[in-house]
Design a protein around this motif. Structure first.
Motif, PDB file in Angstrom:
ATOM      1  N   LEU A  77      -0.940   5.945  -9.083  1.00 13.19           N
ATOM      2  CA  LEU A  77      -1.870   5.677  -8.003  1.00 13.19           C
ATOM      3  C   LEU A  77      -1.542   5.708  -6.937  1.00 13.19           C
ATOM      4  O   LEU A  77      -0.871   5.443  -6.836  1.00 13.19           O
ATOM      5  CB  LEU A  77      -2.260   3.750  -8.429  1.00 13.19           C
ATOM      6  N   THR A  78      -3.020   4.738  -6.061  1.00 10.43           N
ATOM      7  CA  THR A  78      -2.994   4.862  -4.121  1.00 10.43           C
ATOM      8  C   THR A  78      -3.492   3.687  -4.083  1.00 10.43           C
ATOM      9  O   THR A  78      -4.011   2.915  -4.238  1.00 10.43           O
ATOM     10  CB  THR A  78      -3.526   6.087  -4.111  1.00 10.43           C
ATOM     11  N   LEU A  79      -2.169   2.745  -4.200  1.00  6.56           N
ATOM     12  CA  LEU A  79      -2.951   1.156  -3.444  1.00  6.56           C
ATOM     13  C   LEU A  79      -2.718   1.470  -1.848  1.00  6.56           C
ATOM     14  O   LEU A  79      -3.015   1.321  -1.054  1.00  6.56           O
ATOM     15  CB  LEU A  79      -1.787   0.374  -3.717  1.00  6.56           C
ATOM     16  N   SER A  80      -5.225   1.275  -1.857  1.00  5.50           N
ATOM     17  CA  SER A  80      -4.781   1.138  -0.001  1.00  5.50           C
ATOM     18  C   SER A  80      -4.769   0.081   0.466  1.00  5.50           C
ATOM     19  O   SER A  80      -4.926  -0.942   0.160  1.00  5.50           O
ATOM     20  CB  SER A  80      -6.696   1.683   0.094  1.00  5.50           C
ATOM     21  N   TRP A  84      -7.195  -3.739  -6.358  1.00  2.00           N
ATOM     22  CA  TRP A  84      -5.486  -4.850  -6.255  1.00  2.00           C
ATOM     23  C   TRP A  84      -6.033  -5.980  -5.267  1.00  2.00           C
ATOM     24  O   TRP A  84      -6.038  -6.376  -4.653  1.00  2.00           O
ATOM     25  CB  TRP A  84      -4.619  -3.775  -5.862  1.00  2.00           C
ATOM     26  N   LEU A  88      -8.629   1.161  -4.300  1.00  3.76           N
ATOM     27  CA  LEU A  88      -7.256   1.644  -5.173  1.00  3.76           C
ATOM     28  C   LEU A  88      -8.059   3.335  -5.347  1.00  3.76           C
ATOM     29  O   LEU A  88      -9.051   2.851  -6.146  1.00  3.76           O
ATOM     30  CB  LEU A  88      -6.714   1.099  -5.991  1.00  3.76           C
ATOM     31  N   LEU A 120      -4.475  -5.684 -10.839  1.00  5.48           N
ATOM     32  CA  LEU A 120      -4.959  -5.223 -10.702  1.00  5.48           C
ATOM     33  C   LEU A 120      -6.174  -5.537 -11.322  1.00  5.48           C
ATOM     34  O   LEU A 120      -5.628  -6.536 -12.996  1.00  5.48           O
ATOM     35  CB  LEU A 120      -4.421  -4.125 -11.450  1.00  5.48           C
ATOM     36  N   TRP A 161       2.064   4.752  -6.212  1.00  4.09           N
ATOM     37  CA  TRP A 161       3.004   3.845  -7.096  1.00  4.09           C
ATOM     38  C   TRP A 161       1.965   4.506  -8.963  1.00  4.09           C
ATOM     39  O   TRP A 161       0.931   5.454  -8.717  1.00  4.09           O
ATOM     40  CB  TRP A 161       1.996   2.646  -7.080  1.00  4.09           C
ATOM     41  N   PRO A 213       0.743  -1.308   0.286  1.00 10.26           N
ATOM     42  CA  PRO A 213       0.102  -0.059   0.298  1.00 10.26           C
ATOM     43  C   PRO A 213       0.610   1.099  -0.188  1.00 10.26           C
ATOM     44  O   PRO A 213       2.314   1.698   0.639  1.00 10.26           O
ATOM     45  CB  PRO A 213      -0.667   0.046   1.473  1.00 10.26           C
ATOM     46  N   ILE A 250       1.808  -8.166  -8.381  1.00 10.31           N
ATOM     47  CA  ILE A 250       0.519  -6.902  -8.038  1.00 10.31           C
ATOM     48  C   ILE A 250      -0.597  -7.417  -8.799  1.00 10.31           C
ATOM     49  O   ILE A 250       0.234  -7.434  -9.999  1.00 10.31           O
ATOM     50  CB  ILE A 250       0.886  -6.118  -7.685  1.00 10.31           C
ATOM     51  N   ARG A 279      -8.246  -5.573  -2.500  1.00  9.09           N
ATOM     52  CA  ARG A 279      -8.201  -4.264  -1.523  1.00  9.09           C
ATOM     53  C   ARG A 279      -8.456  -3.078  -2.729  1.00  9.09           C
ATOM     54  O   ARG A 279      -8.266  -2.732  -3.965  1.00  9.09           O
ATOM     55  CB  ARG A 279      -6.272  -4.374  -1.384  1.00  9.09           C
TER      56      ARG A 279
END
Length: 270
Positions: free
Chosen positions: A63-66, A95, A76, A104, A50, A47, A102, A74
């Motif tokens: 992108l913000t992967l939460s 994601w 994003l 998506l 990216w 998280p 990883i 999860r």
């Protein structure tokens, strides 16, 4: 020119709530580590913020992967304009992290882009059946341009006409003078300003990032020192990694190597 030692960085964090991909302008979640030395080895390191880009083009998105979980893996988030820049994101709803990779995924948790770690250990790569290829890189690494060489060969074509800021053959000229410089990215002009301060001859001098910078990559890079010699400029970040620039004429300096994302410093008056 005395070269300042080059280091590169990467990004990371952890996870957990209802999921579906959202347009957003918010930065990475609070609590994300500011610096980690390589790609994450475990789920807890993923998280954060990216850089997603389509290889051999100037198309990219932050992108913000939460850490939060939901209906499709999860969560994003990304800015609304990313849907136009990278239409593949219209299918992405979340994601997953599995087997040191990883993914998506869409709303049914089927992979849209299945990223795998590249040998450079600084970027992930994924491809579609139509031949399009994508890179996923921690934003701190993307800010230095260090991972782009793995995804984009020097001769790769770019979207649209040839970049008018491409370095002319045999370009050289005097070293940059201290003063105020605007940063240009792609077609966006003056997204940040940096002040190159005067210093002692043949030694690195301070850099000041002017308040109001609208370029996330440069804000993360956070330049603190600069040095020039033999027609080249080096910017050094607070954590030690560097970016090299070469002259393109008329008080402008472009990141070297001359591939990937446009990054030009242009001398301006205060």
């Amino acid at each position: 020119m005395i070269r300042i030692g080059a280091t590169v960085l990467a990004a990371g964090l952890a996870l957990a709530g209802p999921l579906h991909a959202q347009d957003a302008t918010a930065p990475a979640e609070a609590g994300a580590p500011a610096f980690v030395p390589s790609l994450p080895q475990t789920l807890a390191g993923v998280p954060g913020t990216w850089d997603l880009s389509r290889d051999a083009s100037t198309r990219r998105c932050v992108l913000t992967l939460s850490a939060a979980s939901g209906e499709a893996g999860r969560r994003l988030t990304f800015p609304a304009g990313c849907r136009r820049a990278l239409p593949v994101l219209n299918r992405v709803a979340g994601w997953l992290f599995t087997e040191d990779a990883i993914r998506l995924v869409d709303k049914d948790v089927r992979p849209v882009l299945a990223f795998k770690r590249r040998s450079d250990a600084r970027s992930y790569g994924a491809g579609l059946e139509d031949g399009e290829a994508y890179s996923l890189v921690p934003l701190q690494i993307a800010a230095t341009g260090a991972a782009e060489a793995a995804a984009m060969p020097a001769a790769a074509p770019q979207d649209g006409p040839r970049d008018p800021l491409a370095r002319p053959a045999g370009a050289g000229g005097p070293d940059p003078a201290p003063g105020l410089y605007a940063l240009d990215r792609f077609k966006e002009q003056d997204v940040c300003r940096v002040e190159l301060l005067a210093g002692e001859a043949a030694k690195p001098a301070p850099v000041r990032l002017v308040e109001g910078c609208r370029d996330t990559g440069i804000a993360v890079f956070d330049p603190v020192l600069w040095q020039a010699g033999q027609g080249r400029m080096t910017l050094r970040a607070k954590r030690g990694h560097t970016v090299e620039l070469v002259p393109v004429g008329e008080g402008r300096w472009r990141r070297d190597p001359d591939v990937g994302t446009t990054f030009v410093l242009r001398r301006v008056e205060p």
